[in-house]
Design a protein around this motif. Structure first.
Motif, PDB file in Angstrom:
ATOM      1  N   ASN A  59      48.244  26.588  12.933  1.00 39.22           N
ATOM      2  CA  ASN A  59      47.430  25.837  13.876  1.00 39.22           C
ATOM      3  C   ASN A  59      47.467  26.421  15.295  1.00 39.22           C
ATOM      4  OD1 ASN A  59      45.594  23.782  14.324  1.00 39.22           O
ATOM      5  ND2 ASN A  59      47.155  22.388  15.084  1.00 39.22           N
ATOM      6  N   TYR A  60      47.223  27.698  15.410  1.00 38.78           N
ATOM      7  CA  TYR A  60      47.136  28.381  16.682  1.00 38.78           C
ATOM      8  C   TYR A  60      45.712  28.871  16.913  1.00 38.78           C
ATOM      9  CZ  TYR A  60      51.730  29.069  18.863  1.00 38.78           C
ATOM     10  OH  TYR A  60      52.896  28.913  19.540  1.00 38.78           O
ATOM     11  N   ILE A  61      45.410  29.133  18.177  1.00 41.52           N
ATOM     12  CA  ILE A  61      44.237  29.912  18.529  1.00 41.52           C
ATOM     13  C   ILE A  61      44.736  31.317  18.853  1.00 41.52           C
ATOM     14  CG2 ILE A  61      42.351  30.251  20.149  1.00 41.52           C
ATOM     15  CD1 ILE A  61      42.359  27.198  20.583  1.00 41.52           C
ATOM     16  N   MET A  62      44.233  32.293  18.125  1.00 43.10           N
ATOM     17  CA  MET A  62      44.577  33.685  18.370  1.00 43.10           C
ATOM     18  C   MET A  62      43.350  34.373  18.945  1.00 43.10           C
ATOM     19  SD  MET A  62      47.673  33.766  17.403  1.00 43.10           S
ATOM     20  CE  MET A  62      47.866  35.530  17.640  1.00 43.10           C
ATOM     21  N   ALA A  63      43.579  35.268  19.881  1.00 47.64           N
ATOM     22  CA  ALA A  63      42.441  35.863  20.583  1.00 47.64           C
ATOM     23  C   ALA A  63      42.684  37.320  20.935  1.00 47.64           C
ATOM     24  CB  ALA A  63      42.136  35.079  21.849  1.00 47.64           C
ATOM     25  N   TRP A  64      41.587  37.987  21.204  1.00 46.20           N
ATOM     26  CA  TRP A  64      41.598  39.330  21.781  1.00 46.20           C
ATOM     27  C   TRP A  64      41.017  39.257  23.190  1.00 46.20           C
ATOM     28  CZ3 TRP A  64      44.006  43.357  19.558  1.00 46.20           C
ATOM     29  CH2 TRP A  64      44.249  43.310  18.185  1.00 46.20           C
ATOM     30  N   PHE A  65      41.699  39.905  24.093  1.00 40.73           N
ATOM     31  CA  PHE A  65      41.209  40.094  25.452  1.00 40.73           C
ATOM     32  C   PHE A  65      41.209  41.596  25.735  1.00 40.73           C
ATOM     33  CE2 PHE A  65      41.103  35.907  27.532  1.00 40.73           C
ATOM     34  CZ  PHE A  65      41.725  35.137  26.567  1.00 40.73           C
ATOM     35  N   ARG A  66      40.514  41.977  26.787  1.00 46.84           N
ATOM     36  CA  ARG A  66      40.542  43.375  27.200  1.00 46.84           C
ATOM     37  C   ARG A  66      40.535  43.459  28.721  1.00 46.84           C
ATOM     38  NH1 ARG A  66      34.484  45.230  25.147  1.00 46.84           N
ATOM     39  NH2 ARG A  66      33.276  44.070  26.703  1.00 46.84           N
ATOM     40  N   GLN A  67      41.053  44.573  29.195  1.00 45.15           N
ATOM     41  CA  GLN A  67      41.095  44.784  30.643  1.00 45.15           C
ATOM     42  C   GLN A  67      40.828  46.240  30.943  1.00 45.15           C
ATOM     43  OE1 GLN A  67      44.656  43.335  32.563  1.00 45.15           O
ATOM     44  NE2 GLN A  67      43.621  43.212  34.537  1.00 45.15           N
ATOM     45  N   ALA A  68      39.743  46.477  31.658  1.00 42.08           N
ATOM     46  CA  ALA A  68      39.389  47.825  32.096  1.00 42.08           C
ATOM     47  C   ALA A  68      40.045  48.091  33.445  1.00 42.08           C
ATOM     48  CB  ALA A  68      37.880  47.956  32.193  1.00 42.08           C
ATOM     49  N   PRO A  69      40.255  49.338  33.795  1.00 41.40           N
ATOM     50  CA  PRO A  69      40.881  49.660  35.082  1.00 41.40           C
ATOM     51  C   PRO A  69      40.131  49.040  36.255  1.00 41.40           C
ATOM     52  CG  PRO A  69      40.777  51.608  33.704  1.00 41.40           C
ATOM     53  CD  PRO A  69      39.984  50.544  32.997  1.00 41.40           C
ATOM     54  N   GLY A  70      40.866  48.341  37.107  1.00 41.76           N
ATOM     55  CA  GLY A  70      40.261  47.746  38.282  1.00 41.76           C
ATOM     56  C   GLY A  70      39.502  46.461  38.033  1.00 41.76           C
ATOM     57  N   GLU A 102      41.979  48.405  27.869  1.00 41.46           N
ATOM     58  CA  GLU A 102      43.181  48.108  27.106  1.00 41.46           C
ATOM     59  C   GLU A 102      42.953  46.741  26.455  1.00 41.46           C
ATOM     60  OE1 GLU A 102      46.761  48.405  29.343  1.00 41.46           O
ATOM     61  OE2 GLU A 102      48.000  48.581  27.537  1.00 41.46           O
ATOM     62  N   TYR A 103      43.212  46.676  25.169  1.00 40.02           N
ATOM     63  CA  TYR A 103      42.972  45.463  24.399  1.00 40.02           C
ATOM     64  C   TYR A 103      44.296  44.771  24.092  1.00 40.02           C
ATOM     65  CZ  TYR A 103      38.057  46.562  23.772  1.00 40.02           C
ATOM     66  OH  TYR A 103      36.716  46.799  23.994  1.00 40.02           O
ATOM     67  N   TRP A 116      51.562  36.817  24.635  1.00 41.93           N
ATOM     68  CA  TRP A 116      50.790  38.053  24.753  1.00 41.93           C
ATOM     69  C   TRP A 116      51.587  39.217  24.178  1.00 41.93           C
ATOM     70  CZ3 TRP A 116      45.891  38.237  26.950  1.00 41.93           C
ATOM     71  CH2 TRP A 116      45.474  37.097  27.632  1.00 41.93           C
ATOM     72  N   GLY A 117      50.877  40.115  23.557  1.00 44.14           N
ATOM     73  CA  GLY A 117      51.505  41.343  23.107  1.00 44.14           C
ATOM     74  C   GLY A 117      51.152  42.485  24.033  1.00 44.14           C
ATOM     75  N   PRO A 118      51.855  43.604  23.941  1.00 45.76           N
ATOM     76  CA  PRO A 118      51.466  44.789  24.709  1.00 45.76           C
ATOM     77  C   PRO A 118      50.102  45.278  24.248  1.00 45.76           C
ATOM     78  CG  PRO A 118      53.166  45.322  23.118  1.00 45.76           C
ATOM     79  CD  PRO A 118      53.011  43.843  23.088  1.00 45.76           C
ATOM     80  N   GLY A 119      49.355  45.900  25.147  1.00 48.93           N
ATOM     81  CA  GLY A 119      48.006  46.303  24.836  1.00 48.93           C
ATOM     82  C   GLY A 119      47.922  47.596  24.040  1.00 48.93           C
ATOM     83  N   THR A 154      39.327  53.949  24.117  1.00 48.60           N
ATOM     84  CA  THR A 154      38.510  54.777  24.992  1.00 48.60           C
ATOM     85  C   THR A 154      37.270  55.217  24.227  1.00 48.60           C
ATOM     86  OG1 THR A 154      40.482  55.589  26.136  1.00 48.60           O
ATOM     87  CG2 THR A 154      38.443  56.825  26.455  1.00 48.60           C
ATOM     88  N   VAL A 155      36.108  54.890  24.778  1.00 44.39           N
ATOM     89  CA  VAL A 155      34.841  55.260  24.157  1.00 44.39           C
ATOM     90  C   VAL A 155      34.193  56.341  25.020  1.00 44.39           C
ATOM     91  CG1 VAL A 155      32.623  54.460  23.290  1.00 44.39           C
ATOM     92  CG2 VAL A 155      34.608  52.917  23.290  1.00 44.39           C
ATOM     93  N   SER A 156      33.996  57.487  24.448  1.00 38.77           N
ATOM     94  CA  SER A 156      33.427  58.608  25.196  1.00 38.77           C
ATOM     95  C   SER A 156      31.931  58.704  24.927  1.00 38.77           C
ATOM     96  CB  SER A 156      34.103  59.915  24.807  1.00 38.77           C
ATOM     97  OG  SER A 156      33.855  60.212  23.458  1.00 38.77           O
ATOM     98  N   SER A 157      31.185  58.989  25.994  1.00 39.10           N
ATOM     99  CA  SER A 157      29.722  59.075  25.852  1.00 39.10           C
ATOM    100  C   SER A 157      29.275  60.524  25.695  1.00 39.10           C
ATOM    101  CB  SER A 157      29.046  58.452  27.069  1.00 39.10           C
ATOM    102  OG  SER A 157      29.519  59.058  28.245  1.00 39.10           O
TER     103      SER A 157
END
Length: 126
Positions: A30-41, A92-93, A116-119, A123-126
């Motif tokens: 009975n938890y809510i589990m999630a993904w977050f992300r943080q880009a530089p800056g 970083e996810y 929270w776990g470590p991220g 990296t997606v290259s164009s």
């Protein structure tokens, strides 16, 4: 509750990756589990959430239709399948968990998460 994300890496624009989050067994009750992300800056951004009991799911608009969150209760693992990746998905996810809140209203708020776990870096290259 211990969380450990993995699966990040370098991928080309339009490619796919699958992230995994190994979860302490207690969080699959009975938890809510999630993904977050943080880009530089930038601030930490909600990506997707899943309720471990019942399986309700909630996505950020920016990933809807491209990312899929899922769980395997037998393995105590949460996944994030990411398809059609774009350069703006580079970040970083992090996986996170909480026993509080409602998936439909508060799941997108980082402050609602107690664990929270470590991220893992994507990296997606164009």
């Amino acid at each position: 509750v211990q969380l450990q994300a993995s699966g990040g890496g370098l991928v080309q624009d339009g490619g796919s990756l699958r992230l995994s989050c190994a979860v302490d067994g207690r969080a699959f009750s009975n938890y809510i589990m999630a993904w977050f992300r943080q880009a530089p800056g930038k601030e930490r951004e909600f990506v997707a959430a899943i309720k471990t009991s019942g399986g309700s799911i909630y996505y950020a608009e920016s990933v809807k239709g491209r990312f899929t969150i899922s769980k395997d209760s037998a393995k105590n693992t949460m996944y994030l399948q990411m398809n059609s990746l774009k350069s703006e998905d580079t970040a970083e996810y992090f996986c996170a968990g909480t026993g509080r809140g409602l998936i439909s209203t508060t799941a997108r708020l980082p402050r609602m998460y107690d664990h929270w776990g470590p991220g893992t870096l994507v990296t997606v290259s164009s």
